[in-house]
Write an enzyme that holds these catalytic residues in place. Structure first.
Site, PDB file in Angstrom:
ATOM      1  CG  ASP A 145      -2.035  -0.962   1.097  1.00  0.00           C
ATOM      2  OD1 ASP A 145      -1.785  -2.242   0.534  1.00  0.00           O
ATOM      3  OD2 ASP A 145      -3.146  -0.832   1.828  1.00  0.00           O
ATOM      4  CE  LYS A 208      -5.140   2.146   2.561  1.00  0.00           C
ATOM      5  NZ  LYS A 208      -3.995   1.344   3.159  1.00  0.00           N
ATOM      6  CE  LYS A 244      -6.851  -1.237   2.576  1.00  0.00           C
ATOM      7  NZ  LYS A 244      -5.555  -1.848   2.904  1.00  0.00           N
TER       8      LYS A 244
END
Lengths: 308, 491
Positions: A145, A208, A244
């Protein structure tokens, strides 16, 4: 020839290549999603899906190997008094904890996600960020991430942001790359939409919303705009990109409304942990509480659910 | 950015379906039979006749309601005249305001009951009745209650005087809301009222009569007569009525205007529409698509200001149409009382027949029809949301009001062409402009000949905003300060 084709792809899209977004209209659409009433069997099904889509997260300076082991235990066995519930999708930790998590999760099938690139600020030179990714992947991270350089993005240095994502993707090797836009710092939905396009074109496997360290974190309007960006990118290229939302989703009811939004925006193909994740630390327990209530008809005290 | 050629489509036929979430009807009480509300009391019709009102979602009879004949109309007008002479016109304006506030508050208190009955009697989704119809109806009473003692300030240097007895005839698409649009300004301005709800949707007006009773209005200030077209005609032609307010079809509007010619009755008419939504290439496309969906499928398209025509700039036409078709797959058609229903039942068998005739006509005219192919419930009246493409300005499905969930889509190249097509209609009630450029909103808006223009949104209503049409869409304005002048003599 192949080299030339690659050069063409490496040019970042320009801001005006992203469609305009109207905040008022987005808010109205979100209100419609939130007016959906999800009851009975459809609620139980949704709650189970939410569990399976959670990236169980601990990202604190105080994290210890012991805490990570506990979290991994929870990830594998959410609540033993509820049989037939899925395990979460992944455990999300700092690079320092990847090895511990990998060991604890063993062959459970639960992925280890590691934040990297000088999370959460991204305020480090590119070389350092790439090294961090390689280190985390080397320790066994299945997913990375990363955070984009918001400063550069807001300064208009889009090509630099783009190039950095491309380099990060390359550094990931086989690991999946989630690109955190940190939408709470981008200011407008137009920028969210453009940053989504930029990240996807640079090779993001997932986009995300947030680090969870900045307010606001994930919101439904921001997530809707990103889902619509994913849909348009899919129309254009045929490549599916995952989504996400992270931070601020701690209640089962809100998570279900995210699923309603997902279902009505991207459809069936995205309704799985492969394509949609919740970045959350406390959501799982609220979902478990709701599932228990569906079975027994009464809410139990939160002391009946483990906090890790 | 033309996305038509993209072979990649989404699948909304998902395994995760929403379980039924019906709104409870336990708290709702509907009598077997309703009489007429005249002079503050429910009285049997002199005509002796009753007719059924049914639930269009299952064709079951909900109640029998009285058919008011000419003698009943006369009785109601007389009651209204007496109330006007003895009470209402003499009352201090601030006192009138208090009564109207009281009506607003009672509607709010009974909002759930009103929403459920509106949905059962008319077929509209409970979500809309709950979130739009009933709150807006209460808001109209609140808004006009505030004007009751401020009329001198609304019209400075004039002497606003009430008109007398207002005869009001309302349609079946927003039964309680239209009653509120009519009654609230009339009462605020000091007039008394004889109101006739539509034949297929009388129940919330009768429930409103209960509210008026509970609010303790002087008898005869509001009279509610159920009936058919003949009842409406008797009201229009009654010689002691000072003002007619009608909302409904252009055909009936013509008949009323003809009947009133040569009389000194005042009138306002809110009639049909064939509104165009114009999407420019620079619009926020996803929000525009959503806006178009709400513009035509809101209330099954039973909306006089519905955006029943879409004009889309050619460079984004394929994308807009593809996205519309995908969005339509997530619209839920079915039980109006289910909280997840997006599109409820068509109001009546007669209206369904009319819509279906237009669907046939569209195909006959050579247009291309798109529906999602959802299954209709076995009982009741249903129409799947429908798009027509490949249509021309000369097609009747482009020119005539269908009053159903049917959208006709055309493309344009230049701004002038869009405006010309939008204006090339006998109607002029509303219109929509979708663009990211503020200046374009004003330049196009100024050229469109329609009473209400929405920019980057559609079907937004507020009691403070005037509403009304150009050309065959009507005469006069309702809502806002404009709505007051329709119920006043201004010297």
């Amino acid at each position: 020839m192949a080299q030339m084709a690659k050069t063409v792809v490496m040019i970042a899209p320009k801001p005006d290549q992203a469609p305009r977004v109207d905040q008022v209209g987005v808010d109205e659409r979100v209100a419609r999603f939130r007016s959906r009433s999800i009851k009975k069997a459809s609620k139980v099904e949704a709650l189970n899906l939410v569990l399976s889509q959670i990236d169980l997260t601990t990202l604190e300076g105080q994290d210890t190997p012991g805490k990570v082991r506990q979290l991994c235990q929870k990830a594998m066995r959410l609540h033993d008094s509820l049989p037939d519930i899925p395990h979460v999708a992944a455990v999300c930790v700092y690079p320092m904890m990847v090895a511990e998590a990998k060991k604890a999760l063993g062959a459970s099938g639960i992925k280890v996600a590691s934040v990297a690139t000088s999370f959460p600020s991204g305020m480090a030179p590119s070389e350092v960020k790439l090294e961090e990714i390689k280190l985390a992947v080397g320790l066994g991270a299945d997913e990375i991430d990363m955070v984009i350089s918001r400063g550069k993005f807001l300064e208009g240095k889009y090509q630099e942001v783009f190039d950095e994502i491309v380099a990060c993707k390359e550094a990931c090797g086989d690991a999946h790359l989630k690109v955190i836009l940190e939408t709470g710092e981008l200011g407008t939905l137009d920028r969210v939409r453009y940053a989504s396009l930029l990240a996807m074109q640079a090779g993001a496997d997932f986009i995300k919303t947030s680090t969870g360290k900045i307010q606001p974190a994930a919101t439904m309007p921001v997530t809707l705009v990103m889902l619509q960006a994913i849909r348009d990118y899919y129309y254009d290229t045929g490549r599916m990109v995952g989504m996400k939302p992270a931070g601020g989703i701690s209640k089962a009811k809100l998570a279900i409304h995210y699923l309603v939004m997902l279902r009505e925006t991207l459809g069936e193909a995205w309704m799985s942990p492969d394509w949609f994740r919740f970045g959350a630390s406390s959501l799982a327990n609220d979902v478990l509480m709701q599932l228990q209530k569906q079975q027994t008809g009464i809410y139990q005290s939160e002391d009946y659910f483990s906090k890790d | 950015m033309n996305k038509a050629a993209a072979p990649h489509t989404l699948n909304f036929d998902t395994g995760w379906a929403y379980s039924p979430a019906p709104e409870s009807t336990d708290h709702v009480h509907i009598e077997d039979q309703y009489k007429l509300f005249i002079g503050g009391k429910f009285v049997a019709p002199k005509s002796g006749k009753y007719f059924d009102t049914i639930n269009p979602a299952n064709e079951k009879v909900l109640a029998r309601v009285a058919q008011a004949g000419a003698a009943d109309v006369d009785r109601a007008v007389t009651a209204a005249r007496d109330a006007y002479d003895t009470d209402w016109s003499k009352m201090k304006p601030a006192e009138r305001g208090k009564y109207i506030y009281r009506i607003a508050r009672i509607i709010q208190e009974r909002a759930r009951e009103f929403a459920v009955i509106e949905s059962m009697d008319g077929g509209k989704p409970i979500r809309e009745a709950r979130d739009v119809d009933i709150p807006l109806a209460a808001a109209h009473f609140f808004y006009y209650a505030g004007w009751a003692d401020k009329l001198d300030y609304a019209f400075p240097c004039r002497t606003p005087q009430s008109l007398g007895v207002a005869g009001q005839i309302i349609p079946w698409n927003f039964p309680l809301l239209m009653a509120a649009w009519k009654i609230a300004p009339a009462l605020a301005c000091g007039n008394t009222v004889v109101l006739k709800p539509a034949e297929t949707t009388p129940l919330t007006a009768l429930k409103l009569a209960e509210v008026i009773e509970a609010a303790d209005l002087p008898p005869g200030v509001v009279n509610i007569l159920t009936g058919d077209g003949s009842t409406g005609a008797a009201i229009v032609n009654h010689e002691d009525v000072n003002k007619i307010a009608f909302t409904g079809s252009t055909n009936v509007g013509r008949i009323i205007q003809r009947a009133l010619a040569g009389t000194d009755k005042r009138y306002t008419l809110e009639l049909g529409g064939k509104a165009a939504n114009i999407i420019f290439a620079d619009a926020a496309i996803d929000q525009a698509v959503e806006g178009v969906v709400n513009a035509i499928f809101f209330n099954q398209g039973h909306v006089c200001c519905a955006g029943s025509r879409l004009l889309v700039q050619e460079s984004v036409a394929d994308e807009v149409i593809a996205k519309l078709k995908e969005r339509m797959q997530t619209l839920i058609v079915g039980d109006p009382l289910d909280k997840n229903t997006d599109i409820g039942a068509i109001n009546s068998a007669e209206q369904l027949e009319r819509i279906n005739a237009y669907l046939d006509l569209g195909l006959e005219e050579g247009a291309e029809m798109f529906q999602c192919g959802g299954k209709n419930p076995d009982k009741g009246y249903w129409c799947q949301p429908t798009l027509f493409t490949n249509v021309a300005q000369s097609h009747r499905i482009v020119r005539e009001e269908i009053f159903g969930p049917v959208l006709a889509i055309q493309t344009f190249r230049t701004l002038d062409e869009a405006v010309a097509k939008a204006n090339n209609t006998q109607y002029g009630l509303s219109g929509g402009i979708w663009t990211d450029k503020g200046a374009k909103i004003f330049s196009v808006g100024a050229k469109m000949r329609a009473g209400v223009i929405w920019a980057n949104t559609f079907n937004k209503f507020d009691p403070t905003s005037p509403f009304g049409g150009y050309k065959e869409s009507g005469v006069g304005r309702e809502g806002g300060m404009h709505g007051l002048s329709a119920y006043l003599d201004l010297h």
